[in-house]
Design a protein around this motif. Structure first.
Motif, mmCIF file in Angstrom:
data_model
loop_
_atom_site.group_PDB
_atom_site.id
_atom_site.type_symbol
_atom_site.label_atom_id
_atom_site.label_comp_id
_atom_site.label_asym_id
_atom_site.label_seq_id
_atom_site.Cartn_x
_atom_site.Cartn_y
_atom_site.Cartn_z
ATOM 1 N N VAL A 79 0.867 -1.170 -0.024
ATOM 2 C CA VAL A 79 -0.230 -0.069 -0.173
ATOM 3 C C VAL A 79 0.618 1.301 0.152
ATOM 4 O O VAL A 79 0.614 2.338 -0.816
ATOM 5 C CB VAL A 79 -1.090 0.030 1.013
ATOM 6 C CG1 VAL A 79 -1.781 1.508 1.291
ATOM 7 C CG2 VAL A 79 -2.075 -1.036 1.025
ATOM 8 N N TYR A 80 1.875 1.205 1.005
ATOM 9 C CA TYR A 80 2.672 2.419 0.900
ATOM 10 C C TYR A 80 3.659 2.715 -0.275
ATOM 11 O O TYR A 80 3.762 3.811 -1.158
ATOM 12 C CB TYR A 80 3.831 2.185 1.865
ATOM 13 C CG TYR A 80 3.245 2.650 3.417
ATOM 14 C CD1 TYR A 80 3.106 3.987 3.708
ATOM 15 C CD2 TYR A 80 3.004 1.786 4.372
ATOM 16 C CE1 TYR A 80 2.612 4.323 4.855
ATOM 17 C CE2 TYR A 80 2.691 2.156 5.561
ATOM 18 C CZ TYR A 80 2.507 3.319 5.977
ATOM 19 O OH TYR A 80 1.829 3.718 7.235
ATOM 20 N N ILE A 81 4.024 1.343 -0.967
ATOM 21 C CA ILE A 81 4.574 1.620 -2.253
ATOM 22 C C ILE A 81 3.721 2.241 -3.322
ATOM 23 O O ILE A 81 4.251 3.057 -4.402
ATOM 24 C CB ILE A 81 5.165 0.253 -2.608
ATOM 25 C CG1 ILE A 81 6.467 0.029 -1.652
ATOM 26 C CG2 ILE A 81 5.807 0.156 -4.368
ATOM 27 C CD1 ILE A 81 6.886 -1.557 -1.713
ATOM 28 N N ASN A 82 2.557 1.564 -3.750
ATOM 29 C CA ASN A 82 1.629 2.098 -4.359
ATOM 30 C C ASN A 82 1.292 3.489 -4.134
ATOM 31 O O ASN A 82 0.943 4.285 -5.119
ATOM 32 C CB ASN A 82 0.310 1.341 -4.345
ATOM 33 C CG ASN A 82 0.321 0.017 -4.817
ATOM 34 O OD1 ASN A 82 1.436 -0.327 -5.784
ATOM 35 N ND2 ASN A 82 -0.439 -1.116 -4.561
ATOM 36 N N LEU A 83 1.076 4.072 -3.090
ATOM 37 C CA LEU A 83 0.788 5.564 -2.687
ATOM 38 C C LEU A 83 2.147 6.367 -3.436
ATOM 39 O O LEU A 83 2.010 7.289 -3.917
ATOM 40 C CB LEU A 83 0.593 5.801 -1.305
ATOM 41 C CG LEU A 83 -0.816 5.353 -0.818
ATOM 42 C CD1 LEU A 83 -1.036 5.674 0.737
ATOM 43 C CD2 LEU A 83 -1.751 6.221 -1.571
ATOM 44 N N GLY A 84 3.213 5.639 -2.958
ATOM 45 C CA GLY A 84 4.416 6.358 -3.241
ATOM 46 C C GLY A 84 4.806 6.541 -4.797
ATOM 47 O O GLY A 84 5.538 7.509 -5.187
ATOM 48 N N THR A 85 4.030 5.897 -5.564
ATOM 49 C CA THR A 85 3.908 6.210 -6.931
ATOM 50 C C THR A 85 3.843 7.508 -7.226
ATOM 51 O O THR A 85 3.879 7.855 -8.670
ATOM 52 C CB THR A 85 3.553 4.936 -7.795
ATOM 53 O OG1 THR A 85 2.030 5.114 -7.569
ATOM 54 C CG2 THR A 85 4.089 3.554 -7.558
ATOM 55 N N ARG A 86 2.528 8.032 -6.846
ATOM 56 C CA ARG A 86 1.826 9.212 -6.977
ATOM 57 C C ARG A 86 1.213 9.106 -8.401
ATOM 58 O O ARG A 86 0.786 10.129 -9.052
ATOM 59 C CB ARG A 86 2.833 10.295 -6.953
ATOM 60 C CG ARG A 86 3.598 10.745 -5.912
ATOM 61 C CD ARG A 86 2.814 11.164 -4.887
ATOM 62 N NE ARG A 86 3.238 11.601 -3.580
ATOM 63 C CZ ARG A 86 3.155 12.363 -2.749
ATOM 64 N NH1 ARG A 86 2.282 13.338 -3.002
ATOM 65 N NH2 ARG A 86 3.992 12.715 -1.771
ATOM 66 N N ASN A 87 0.908 7.921 -8.819
ATOM 67 C CA ASN A 87 0.049 7.657 -10.075
ATOM 68 C C ASN A 87 -1.182 7.437 -9.525
ATOM 69 O O ASN A 87 -1.522 6.619 -8.780
ATOM 70 C CB ASN A 87 0.535 6.472 -10.688
ATOM 71 C CG ASN A 87 0.040 6.140 -12.046
ATOM 72 O OD1 ASN A 87 -1.015 6.644 -12.574
ATOM 73 N ND2 ASN A 87 0.627 5.283 -12.884
ATOM 74 N N ASP A 88 -2.177 8.492 -10.254
ATOM 75 C CA ASP A 88 -3.604 8.226 -9.934
ATOM 76 C C ASP A 88 -4.277 7.018 -10.040
ATOM 77 O O ASP A 88 -5.010 6.495 -9.146
ATOM 78 C CB ASP A 88 -4.422 9.409 -10.507
ATOM 79 C CG ASP A 88 -4.092 10.686 -10.074
ATOM 80 O OD1 ASP A 88 -3.577 10.878 -8.868
ATOM 81 O OD2 ASP A 88 -4.304 11.893 -10.703
ATOM 82 N N LYS A 89 -4.001 6.415 -11.192
ATOM 83 C CA LYS A 89 -4.793 5.196 -11.610
ATOM 84 C C LYS A 89 -4.165 4.017 -10.458
ATOM 85 O O LYS A 89 -5.031 3.244 -10.287
ATOM 86 C CB LYS A 89 -4.277 4.687 -13.097
ATOM 87 C CG LYS A 89 -4.806 5.301 -14.065
ATOM 88 C CD LYS A 89 -4.475 5.081 -15.194
ATOM 89 C CE LYS A 89 -5.084 5.870 -16.467
ATOM 90 N NZ LYS A 89 -4.738 5.380 -17.851
ATOM 91 N N THR A 90 -2.952 4.148 -10.108
ATOM 92 C CA THR A 90 -2.300 3.077 -9.182
ATOM 93 C C THR A 90 -3.086 3.369 -7.813
ATOM 94 O O THR A 90 -3.284 2.288 -7.143
ATOM 95 C CB THR A 90 -0.967 3.067 -8.918
ATOM 96 O OG1 THR A 90 -0.356 2.995 -10.497
ATOM 97 C CG2 THR A 90 -0.390 1.944 -8.064
#
Length: 89
Positions: A14-25
């Protein structure tokens, strides 16, 4: 990052996905996973870090968005009910 190793792989994901800053992700992350990551972060002691603030921000954003949607839906249903009652009389 202190206590990062104490988080489960799901919370780390979850933290890694938030860190991408990609709206779709970020939109693909289920709210239940956000809540579980928040609880786990508080339990492990990871709640003093900056990524935790991102997690809280995303949760609050979704909660606010949901409340607005429910409010608008309730208003539409109320207006429709009043119109039906007025036309039936």
């Amino acid at each position: 990052m202190p206590n990062w190793e104490g988080l489960s792989s799901d919370a780390q994901d979850v933290y890694i996905n938030l860190g991408t800053r990609n709206d779709k992700t970020i939109k693909k992350i289920k709210t239940a996973r956000l809540i579980n990551a928040i609880r786990e972060s508080q339990f492990v002691g990871y709640d003093k870090e900056t990524p935790y603030n991102w997690l809280i921000f995303e949760y609050e954003r979704r909660k606010t968005q949901r409340n607005w949607l429910l409010g608008v839906s309730a208003a539409v249903i109320t207006v429709a009910g009043i119109l039906v009652t007025a036309l039936a009389a």
